[in-house]
Write an enzyme that holds these catalytic residues in place. Structure first.
Site, PDB file in Angstrom:
ATOM      1  N   ASP A  59       0.848  -1.197   0.000  1.00  0.00           N
ATOM      2  CA  ASP A  59       0.000   0.000   0.000  1.00  0.00           C
ATOM      3  C   ASP A  59       0.886   1.251   0.000  1.00  0.00           C
ATOM      4  OD1 ASP A  59      -1.775   2.040   0.605  1.00  0.00           O
ATOM      5  OD2 ASP A  59      -2.739   0.978   2.262  1.00  0.00           O
ATOM      6  N   THR A 125      -4.470  14.256 -13.601  1.00  0.00           N
ATOM      7  CA  THR A 125      -5.598  14.216 -14.534  1.00  0.00           C
ATOM      8  C   THR A 125      -6.059  15.625 -14.910  1.00  0.00           C
ATOM      9  OG1 THR A 125      -7.971  13.709 -14.617  1.00  0.00           O
ATOM     10  CG2 THR A 125      -7.020  13.906 -12.434  1.00  0.00           C
ATOM     11  N   ASP A 126      -6.653  15.747 -16.094  1.00  0.00           N
ATOM     12  CA  ASP A 126      -7.213  17.050 -16.498  1.00  0.00           C
ATOM     13  C   ASP A 126      -8.406  17.436 -15.618  1.00  0.00           C
ATOM     14  OD1 ASP A 126      -9.062  15.201 -17.474  1.00  0.00           O
ATOM     15  OD2 ASP A 126      -9.121  16.007 -19.514  1.00  0.00           O
ATOM     16  N   GLU A 127      -8.931  16.454 -14.849  1.00  0.00           N
ATOM     17  CA  GLU A 127     -10.113  16.746 -14.025  1.00  0.00           C
ATOM     18  C   GLU A 127      -9.807  17.747 -12.914  1.00  0.00           C
ATOM     19  OE1 GLU A 127     -12.742  13.460 -13.208  1.00  0.00           O
ATOM     20  OE2 GLU A 127     -11.995  12.352 -14.936  1.00  0.00           O
ATOM     21  N   TYR A 153     -13.100  12.727  -6.240  1.00  0.00           N
ATOM     22  CA  TYR A 153     -11.944  12.187  -6.971  1.00  0.00           C
ATOM     23  C   TYR A 153     -11.022  13.313  -7.434  1.00  0.00           C
ATOM     24  CZ  TYR A 153      -9.256  10.670 -11.055  1.00  0.00           C
ATOM     25  OH  TYR A 153      -8.242  10.465 -11.965  1.00  0.00           O
ATOM     26  N   LYS A 157      -7.118  14.309  -6.298  1.00  0.00           N
ATOM     27  CA  LYS A 157      -5.984  14.376  -7.239  1.00  0.00           C
ATOM     28  C   LYS A 157      -5.355  15.775  -7.198  1.00  0.00           C
ATOM     29  CE  LYS A 157      -4.750  11.613  -9.793  1.00  0.00           C
ATOM     30  NZ  LYS A 157      -3.756  10.517  -9.632  1.00  0.00           N
TER      31      LYS A 157
END
Ligand code: NAD
Ligand code: TYD
Length: 343
Positions: A59, A125-127, A153, A157
Site C-alpha cells: 500500500d 488528470t485534467d479533471e 476524486y 488528485k
C-alpha cells in the site's frame, strides 16, 4: 536505472509497464500495487518471466512499509499511478480517495525525499481543472488554468498535485506532473464508459447514458499517454506540469454510437439514466507544451485506437469475465439500480 511504478496492476500503469519493460531492457521496473478491486495481476502476467520486471504487493499509504522498501531498493525514478480512479465511486465513498490519493502521495514524497531519487513523477488528470462550458469550444485547459475541482476524486488528485509542487518548492525534490485527458485501450476496468459499453453491448445489455449524453470528454489511446510520461521522466523539466491530450473531443453519445456501429449492435440498447451528481460538462486539453518542448504527438486517431481496443476486448474475454466477479456485480447493481429514471 531502477524505476518504481505504483499502481502497475491497473489500467494505465499496466500498459506503461508493458511499454517500459519492452523498450528499456537495461532498466529495472518494480511494480508496487495493493491489488484493490481495480488491480489485476493478469494484466501484467506476460511480464512475470522478464528479467527487468518484478512485482511487490503493498500500500502506498503504509508509511513503514514504503520507507523500508525505498531504503532497500534505492529507486532512481518513481512514477505514481496508484490511485482510486473512478468518479462515481468517489461520490459514494470519498474517504478512501483521500487515503490513497492524498496521503499515499505524501508518503511516497516523504520516502523520495528521505532516500533521494532522480525524479518523482505524479500521474495526474485534467479533471483537476474542473470543466469547460459546452458552448465555448474555443476554450481549452492549459497548464496555467486554475485548479477548480468538482468531485471528491478530482479534489483528491488536486490535493496530491499541490503537495507534489510544495515538495519541489520547499524541499527541492525533483518532481514533474502530467495531467492527461480520458484514456481508453486494453485492460481498462469495465466500470469506465468505454469498456462498460463494449462489454454490455456484446452481451446485449442496456447501455446507461448519464443525463442527455451531451457531456464531452477528450479521449486519448493509452499507449500515447504512456509514451508521453516516458518522455517527461527522461526529458521534462523539474517542477513543471505537462498537459497530455490529442484534441479528440466527443460527446458520450457519439462514443456509444461509435461502439455500437463497430459491433453492429442496435442503438435501441441505449438507455438515458439519472445524471451523475456534479457531472463535469466538458474536458478539453491544450497539449501545446508537450508538443513544443518534448516533441510529443499522439500516434493513434480515435478510429485506429478504438479499432485496437474493441479487437482487444473481443479476443480477451477471459480477462474481463474474470474481473466481473461478485464485487463487480454488486457495484453495477448498486450504481445503476439507483439511476432508475429513463427518458
Ligand atoms: P485503475 O483504477 O485502473 O488502477 C489503479 C491501480 O492502483 C490499481 O491496480 C490498484 O490496485 C492500485 N492501487 C489503488 N490503491 C492503491 C494503494 N493504496 N497502494 C498501491 N496501489 C494501489 O486506474 P487507471 O485508470 O489506470 O489510472 C491510473 C492513474 O492515472 C490514476 O492516478 C488516475 O488518477 C490517472 N488518470 C487516469 C485517467 C483515465 O482515463 N483512466 C486519465 C488521466 C489520469
Ligand atoms: P468515465 O469513464 O467514468 O470517466 P470520467 O468520469 O472520469 O470522465 O465517464 C466518461 C463519461 O461517460 C462521463 O461523462 C460519464 C459518462 N458515463 C455514462 O454516461 N454512463 C456510464 O455508465 C459511465 C460509467 C459514464
Amino acid at each position: 536505472m531502477k524505476i518504481l511504478v505504483t499502481g502497475g496492476a491497473g489500467f494505465i500503469g499496466g500498459n506503461f509497464l508493458h511499454y517500459m519493460v519492452q523498450n528499456y531492457p537495461q532498466d529495472q521496473m518494480v511494480n508496487l500495487d495493493l491489488l484493490t478491486y481495480a488491480g489485476n495481476l493478469e494484466t501484467v502476467k506476460s511480464l512475470e518471466d522478464k528479467p527487468n520486471y518484478r512485482f511487490v504487493h503493498g500500500d502506498i499509504a503504509d508509511r513503514d512499509f514504503i520507507m523500508k522498501l525505498f531504503e532497500k531498493e534505492k529507486f532512481d525514478i518513481v512514477v505514481n499511478f496508484a490511485a482510486e480512479s473512478h468518479v462515481d465511486r468517489s461520490v459514494i465513498n470519498p474517504e478512501i480517495f483521500i487515503q490513497t490519493n492524498v496521503l499515499g502521495t505524501q508518503v511516497l514524497l516523504d520516502a523520495s525525499k528521505t532516500y533521494g531519487i532522480k525524479r518523482y513523477h505524479q500521474v495526474s488528470t485534467d479533471e483537476v481543472y474542473g470543466d469547460l462550458p459546452l458552448n465555448r469550444t474555443d476554450l481549452f485547459f492549459t497548464e496555467e488554468t486554475p485548479i477548480h475541482t468538482s468531485s471528491p476524486y478530482s479534489a483528491s488528485k488536486a490535493g496530491a498535485d499541490l503537495l507534489v509542487l510544495a515538495y519541489y518548492r520547499t524541499f527541492k525534490l525533483p518532481v514533474t506532473i502530467s495531467r492527461c485527458s480520458n484514456n481508453y485501450g486494453p485492460y481498462q476496468f469495465p466500470e469506465k464508459l468505454i469498456p462498460l459499453i463494449i462489454i454490455r453491448a456484446l452481451e446485449n445489455q442496456r447501455l446507461p447514458i448519464y443525463g442527455k449524453g451531451e457531456n464531452v470528454r477528450d479521449w486519448l489511446y493509452v499507449t500515447d499517454h504512456c509514451r508521453a510520461i516516458d518522455l517527461i521522466i527522461r526529458k521534462g523539466k523539474e517542477g513543471e506540469v505537462y498537459n497530455i491530450g490529442g484534441h479528440n473531443e466527443k460527446t458520450n453519445l457519439e462514443v456509444v454510437k461509435m461502439v455500437l456501429k463497430i459491433l453492429e449492435k442496435p442503438e435501441s440498447l441505449i438507455r438515458y439514466v439519472t445524471d451523475r451528481p456534479g457531472h463535469d460538462l466538458r474536458y478539453a486539453i491544450d497539449p501545446t507544451k508537450m508538443e513544443r518542448e518534448l516533441g510529443w504527438k499522439p500516434e493513434y486517431t480515435f478510429d485506429t485506437g478504438m479499432d485496437k481496443t474493441i479487437k482487444w476486448y473481443l479476443s480477451n474475454k477471459e480477462w474481463w469475465q474474470r474481473v466481473m466477479n461478485g464485487e463487480y456485480r454488486n457495484y453495477i447493481k448498486n450504481m445503476y439500480d439507483k439511476r432508475l429514471i429513463e427518458r
